[in-house]
Structures are given as C-alpha cells and as structure tokens.
Design a protein around this motif. Structure first.
Motif, PDB file in Angstrom:
ATOM      1  N   PRO A  84       0.805  -1.238   0.000  1.00 32.82           N
ATOM      2  CA  PRO A  84       0.000   0.000   0.000  1.00 32.82           C
ATOM      3  C   PRO A  84       0.832   1.279   0.000  1.00 32.82           C
ATOM      4  O   PRO A  84       0.356   2.329  -0.444  1.00 32.82           O
ATOM      5  N   ALA A  85       2.090   1.202   0.480  1.00 29.28           N
ATOM      6  CA  ALA A  85       2.944   2.391   0.511  1.00 29.28           C
ATOM      7  C   ALA A  85       3.589   2.682  -0.836  1.00 29.28           C
ATOM      8  O   ALA A  85       4.287   3.685  -0.992  1.00 29.28           O
ATOM      9  N   GLY A  86       3.389   1.787  -1.805  1.00 26.27           N
ATOM     10  CA  GLY A  86       3.972   1.996  -3.130  1.00 26.27           C
ATOM     11  C   GLY A  86       5.337   1.386  -3.307  1.00 26.27           C
ATOM     12  O   GLY A  86       6.013   1.624  -4.315  1.00 26.27           O
ATOM     13  N   ASP A  87       5.781   0.577  -2.342  1.00 24.34           N
ATOM     14  CA  ASP A  87       7.072  -0.083  -2.450  1.00 24.34           C
ATOM     15  C   ASP A  87       6.907  -1.420  -3.172  1.00 24.34           C
ATOM     16  O   ASP A  87       6.026  -2.221  -2.827  1.00 24.34           O
ATOM     17  N   ARG A 130      -5.914 -11.061  -0.605  1.00 18.81           N
ATOM     18  CA  ARG A 130      -5.134  -9.928  -0.138  1.00 18.81           C
ATOM     19  C   ARG A 130      -4.780  -8.955  -1.261  1.00 18.81           C
ATOM     20  O   ARG A 130      -4.149  -7.931  -1.028  1.00 18.81           O
ATOM     21  N   VAL A 131      -5.162  -9.303  -2.474  1.00 18.92           N
ATOM     22  CA  VAL A 131      -4.929  -8.409  -3.610  1.00 18.92           C
ATOM     23  C   VAL A 131      -6.040  -7.367  -3.630  1.00 18.92           C
ATOM     24  O   VAL A 131      -7.227  -7.713  -3.632  1.00 18.92           O
ATOM     25  N   THR A 132      -5.662  -6.114  -3.650  1.00 14.70           N
ATOM     26  CA  THR A 132      -6.654  -5.032  -3.625  1.00 14.70           C
ATOM     27  C   THR A 132      -6.862  -4.376  -4.981  1.00 14.70           C
ATOM     28  O   THR A 132      -7.875  -3.713  -5.190  1.00 14.70           O
ATOM     29  N   ASN A 133      -5.904  -4.557  -5.892  1.00 13.44           N
ATOM     30  CA  ASN A 133      -6.048  -3.925  -7.205  1.00 13.44           C
ATOM     31  C   ASN A 133      -5.147  -4.622  -8.217  1.00 13.44           C
ATOM     32  O   ASN A 133      -4.020  -5.005  -7.902  1.00 13.44           O
ATOM     33  N   ILE A 134      -5.663  -4.799  -9.412  1.00 16.87           N
ATOM     34  CA  ILE A 134      -4.882  -5.337 -10.530  1.00 16.87           C
ATOM     35  C   ILE A 134      -5.115  -4.421 -11.720  1.00 16.87           C
ATOM     36  O   ILE A 134      -6.265  -4.160 -12.080  1.00 16.87           O
ATOM     37  N   ASP A 135      -4.023  -3.931 -12.317  1.00 15.43           N
ATOM     38  CA  ASP A 135      -4.182  -3.190 -13.564  1.00 15.43           C
ATOM     39  C   ASP A 135      -3.115  -3.653 -14.547  1.00 15.43           C
ATOM     40  O   ASP A 135      -2.424  -4.637 -14.305  1.00 15.43           O
ATOM     41  N   ALA A 136      -2.976  -2.935 -15.642  1.00 14.41           N
ATOM     42  CA  ALA A 136      -2.090  -3.389 -16.713  1.00 14.41           C
ATOM     43  C   ALA A 136      -0.628  -3.445 -16.304  1.00 14.41           C
ATOM     44  O   ALA A 136       0.148  -4.194 -16.891  1.00 14.41           O
ATOM     45  N   GLY A 137      -0.242  -2.657 -15.308  1.00 15.39           N
ATOM     46  CA  GLY A 137       1.181  -2.609 -14.979  1.00 15.39           C
ATOM     47  C   GLY A 137       1.538  -2.962 -13.566  1.00 15.39           C
ATOM     48  O   GLY A 137       2.717  -2.931 -13.206  1.00 15.39           O
ATOM     49  N   ALA A 138       0.563  -3.316 -12.712  1.00 16.88           N
ATOM     50  CA  ALA A 138       0.899  -3.554 -11.318  1.00 16.88           C
ATOM     51  C   ALA A 138      -0.190  -4.344 -10.612  1.00 16.88           C
ATOM     52  O   ALA A 138      -1.365  -4.307 -10.992  1.00 16.88           O
ATOM     53  N   VAL A 139       0.240  -5.054  -9.579  1.00 13.80           N
ATOM     54  CA  VAL A 139      -0.665  -5.688  -8.632  1.00 13.80           C
ATOM     55  C   VAL A 139      -0.400  -5.036  -7.280  1.00 13.80           C
ATOM     56  O   VAL A 139       0.750  -4.885  -6.867  1.00 13.80           O
ATOM     57  N   PHE A 170      -1.364  -5.163  -3.140  1.00 14.67           N
ATOM     58  CA  PHE A 170      -1.959  -6.001  -2.107  1.00 14.67           C
ATOM     59  C   PHE A 170      -1.985  -5.234  -0.792  1.00 14.67           C
ATOM     60  O   PHE A 170      -1.478  -4.112  -0.691  1.00 14.67           O
ATOM     61  N   ASP A 171      -2.604  -5.836   0.235  1.00 13.94           N
ATOM     62  CA  ASP A 171      -2.863  -5.112   1.477  1.00 13.94           C
ATOM     63  C   ASP A 171      -1.656  -4.981   2.404  1.00 13.94           C
ATOM     64  O   ASP A 171      -1.768  -4.425   3.498  1.00 13.94           O
ATOM     65  N   GLY A 172      -0.499  -5.485   1.973  1.00 17.72           N
ATOM     66  CA  GLY A 172       0.715  -5.315   2.764  1.00 17.72           C
ATOM     67  C   GLY A 172       1.101  -6.509   3.600  1.00 17.72           C
ATOM     68  O   GLY A 172       2.207  -6.559   4.152  1.00 17.72           O
ATOM     69  N   ARG A 173       0.226  -7.514   3.687  1.00 18.75           N
ATOM     70  CA  ARG A 173       0.550  -8.710   4.470  1.00 18.75           C
ATOM     71  C   ARG A 173       0.927  -9.841   3.524  1.00 18.75           C
ATOM     72  O   ARG A 173       0.156 -10.192   2.637  1.00 18.75           O
TER      73      ARG A 173
END
Length: 462
Positions: free
Chosen positions: A21-24, A64-73, A75-78
């Motif tokens: 979630p922090a973008g790392d 635990r996956v919160t979003n999937i798009d064309a360039g990234a997955v 998840f909730d951090g756990r």
C-alpha cells in the motif's frame, strides 16, 4: 477489491510488479495458483506466486490483492515469506495450463490454450471463466494477447468465420480436457508470457517447473536462449535438460554457451556422452572445451573463459571500445581489453598487458592500445588454486585476471563471477534459505479448504 478490471488474462500478469500500500515494490508475479474442479465448474483462483528478492517464490492469497491493472498488482501489505510449495490439488495456470491441447465441447475440435481469463464472482471469489485458444497451424507469437477489455478477439467480435490459426475466446464450460495431463505439451505460449525476462529470472521459472515441463520448455526455446538459461540453472537441471535433447541439438546448444559454462556442464556428464557431444561440435568450438576440461575444477584454468576481449598491439582505442560495446559481452569481460601479439584467439601470441575500459574512455580514439596498456600486474598461471585467484582479484580491486601458459601466451581470463560461482555453496542457485516464519492462518485455511473439497469430490490433481 476496487478499481480492478472485470476480467484479467493471466498471461498479462506474468512478470508485472507487485506493490504494497505504501507503493514499495516487493516482487513480481510469476504464476497464478488455481484449483481445477469437476467440470463444468470453473477453476477457483487461490492466489499468485510472487518472486521476491533474491529469487524466492512466495504465495500471495488472492484475498489480499486489492487492485490489478495493466502494470501492477497491489496487495494489502501482508505476505508470508515462507517459500511457496505447490500442493497436489493445485495447478499453476501459466506453468501447467498454457499450451494444452483441449477439445471444444461444440464439435469436438482440438485447439491450443494460449491464455486464461479470470474474473471476480458475486461472492467475491476469483474464478477462471474464459479460455483463449488458437486453432492449430499458426505460431501463437503472432496472436498472443490480442484480447479486448471484453475478452473477445477482433475476429470473433466481428462474427467472422473461424479459420485455421485463428485465436478466439470461449467460456470455461465450452472446453474439455484441460484437467488432464498431456504428454508432449507445447510451451510457446508460456515462453511468450516471459519473453522479456532476463535469463537468470527465466532460469528460476524453469527450475520451479516440473521435470516434464522443463523438458517441454527446453524443446521450445531457441538454441541461444536455451544456452543463456542453462548457464543460470543448477547443475542437476542442466544435466537433466541436456539429456532430454537429441545429441545434435545438445551439441548446438553447447556451442552457444560460454566456453567455461559449457566445459563445466560437460564435466558433469558421463565420459561416453561427453565425447559424443564434443565430436558433434564444430572443431573450433570443441577445441577450447577440451583444453578447459584438462584442468582441475577449482583452479584458474578450470574457471577461466577462453573468449576474453583481445586486441593486437597496433589496435586503436576506438577499435578496442568497439569490441567492448558488444551487448552480448559479459560485463566483467567488457571491463578490460587484453593486448597480445597475433594470433589474437586463445592461445594467443605473447601477452603484453591489459587496458582497463576507464583508461580507454580517457584517451583519444586514434591512440594505440600498446601505448597505454598496464604491464605492472603479472598474469596468473592456469594451475593456481581458487584461493590464489580470489586473493589476486581482491588485492588489486579487479573484476578479471588474465591466465597465461609457460610461454606467456594468453589462455583466457577468470572473472569475478566465475570465482563467486566456486566460492558460494553448490546449491546457491536454488536459493535455499532457512526460515522460522510461522504458518499464515488465512493462507493455510484457504489452501487446505480447497484441498479438502477436492478430495471430497473425488477430483484428481492436475
């Protein structure tokens, strides 16, 4: 899950980055874990196989996956860092289901699976509901991933009559046979999914496949790509894969490998097989391998490559720079140029000295390399042990060292990566790591429930 497309094709997930979630970024997707259920119930998606540094595959539950798009997955951090191990009831969508030959329920025609579409149901479960297939006769590389957001190919959307080699999308219930193991399964679509992957990363994917799929992938790769992958695999995998190739192709692949890596692999083979392969190789390729095989493994001669960058004394700085610009050249070998009297192929004429690439960058292009070569550092002899070579590199802060014979002729060079290969444990490529991470209750519950349900239904693992 929010801001996620209604349908996601799994081949598009291969290699995309996974973020917290922090973008790392914590890793990249390598596969999708599903459970194949009794037909016509669609397979349930359990989660993603994520590769985290350094080359460790872990399981990320789809819950635990919160979003999937064309360039990234995202998840909730756990995430549980325990190494992923596939259960008998589970199937890898990319590694095992792509390139399967299946039958269309309507008419019984056989087609090839080139992708799988998964989507979220009303109950929030992710299911494999669509199958992208190709009629036999045309390479999938020209058709892979041509799906619109609605999951239909252009030809199908326009209602055109299906042709040989055409790709189109059908519902899961419209095919039969995807849960049955197929002998001689292709691997073109699997390779296409990872075509941009670096050789060490692709080698890690290949290593995690079953022995059956490793052989099929090796058969589908071209000689150059297979050679690059073999160089990065553990020795057991190298021997296994080479043993599944016919002798002529095995010899061709060995010719594409670096001489030091090819010699190491040949050294693991029985003498009769080794001699057969050497006899099938071109004489100019086999000769350096025979020389390398004459040295003990943990000596300078046993570790060296016979193809460093070599120039004659009358070569200019511009000519030397042109050679080290070769994109196929190992970075450690490209860090210096060896100046030798003709011939400039190993074993060369007399070794004169070394020019480091930083020196080349500082000098005018017309300058002769003989005027700027370093003659202060003595080369090493091929019989010297690993410890001496590693101490030499460390003492003088070098990434490679020239190796010469008693007559001062350059035989090859030992690079720092060659030394590391011998200093690290034998199983370092497999990234064996002990961990005390506790079992994750949510992950275990999800996977155990699916395994129990499969057993109750009498379903067989893929």
């Amino acid at each position: 899950m929010t801001a996620t497309p209604s349908r996601v094709f799994v081949a598009r997930l291969a290699g995309i980055a996974v973020f917290d979630p922090a973008g790392d970024q914590i890793g990249r997707v390598r596969d999708v874990v599903v459970v194949i259920r009794q037909h016509p119930r669609p397979p349930r998606v359990l989660g993603l196989v994520v590769e985290v540094p350094p080359h460790r595959r872990v399981f990320l539950p789809i819950t635990r996956v919160t979003n999937i798009d064309a360039g990234a997955v995202i998840f909730d951090g756990r995430i549980n860092m325990r190494r992923f191990e596939k259960r008998s009831s589970e199937t890898l969508a990319l590694g095992e289901m792509l390139d399967r030959r299946v039958e269309l329920a309507d008419g019984g025609e056989h087609v090839i699976v080139i992708d799988l579409g998964m989507e979220q149901s009303r109950s929030s479960d992710w299911l494999v509901t669509k199958v992208a297939v190709r009629r036999t006769g045309v390479s999938p590389s020209a058709h892979a991933h041509r799906w619109t957001a609605g999951g239909r190919s252009a030809g199908t959307r326009l209602g055109l009559r299906r042709r040989r080699g055409e790709t189109f999308v059908v519902g899961w219930g419209a095919i039969n046979g995807l849960g049955v193991v197929e002998d001689g399964q292709g691997a073109a679509s699997l390779i296409a999914a990872f075509e941009r992957m670096r050789a060490p990363d692709l080698a890690n994917v290949v290593h995690e496949l079953s022995a059956k799929r490793r052989g099929e992938v090796a058969a589908a790769l071209d000689d150059r790509r297979l050679a690059d992958v073999l160089e990065e695999l553990p020795e057991d995998d190298q021997v296994e894969i080479l043993g599944k190739l016919d002798a002529d192709r095995a010899a061709d692949v060995l010719e594409e490998m670096g001489p030091d890596d090819a010699a190491d692999l040949l050294g693991e083979l029985p003498l009769e097989q080794r001699e057969q392969l050497l006899a099938l190789m071109q004489p100019e390729d086999a000769a350096p391998l025979r020389r390398l095989l004459s040295y003990a493994d943990n000596t300078a001669g046993g570790m060296m490559t016979t193809e460093p960058v070599i120039v004659s004394p009358d070569a200019t700085v511009a000519e030397a720079l042109a050679q080290i610009r070769n994109p196929d050249l190992n970075p450690a070998l490209a860090a210096q140029v060896y100046v030798c009297r003709p011939p400039t192929e190993t074993p060369t004429g007399r070794y004169l000295g070394t020019v480091h690439f930083q020196r080349l960058l500082r000098e005018p292009p017309p300058t002769l390399v003989s005027a700027i070569c370093d003659t202060e550092l003595d080369p090493l002899r091929p019989e010297l042990p690993l410890e001496t070579v590693s101490n030499y590199l460390a003492t003088y802060n070098l990434v490679s060292v020239p190796i010469v014979d008693v007559n001062g002729r350059l035989l090859g060079a030992v690079t720092v990566d060659d030394v590391l290969d011998h200093l690290l444990p034998d199983d370092w490529r497999e990234n064996v790591m002990d961990t005390d991470v506790d079992l994750d209750e949510e992950e275990e519950a999800l996977r155990n429930a699916e395994a129990a349900q499969a057993a109750q239904n009498g379903e067989r693992p893929n």
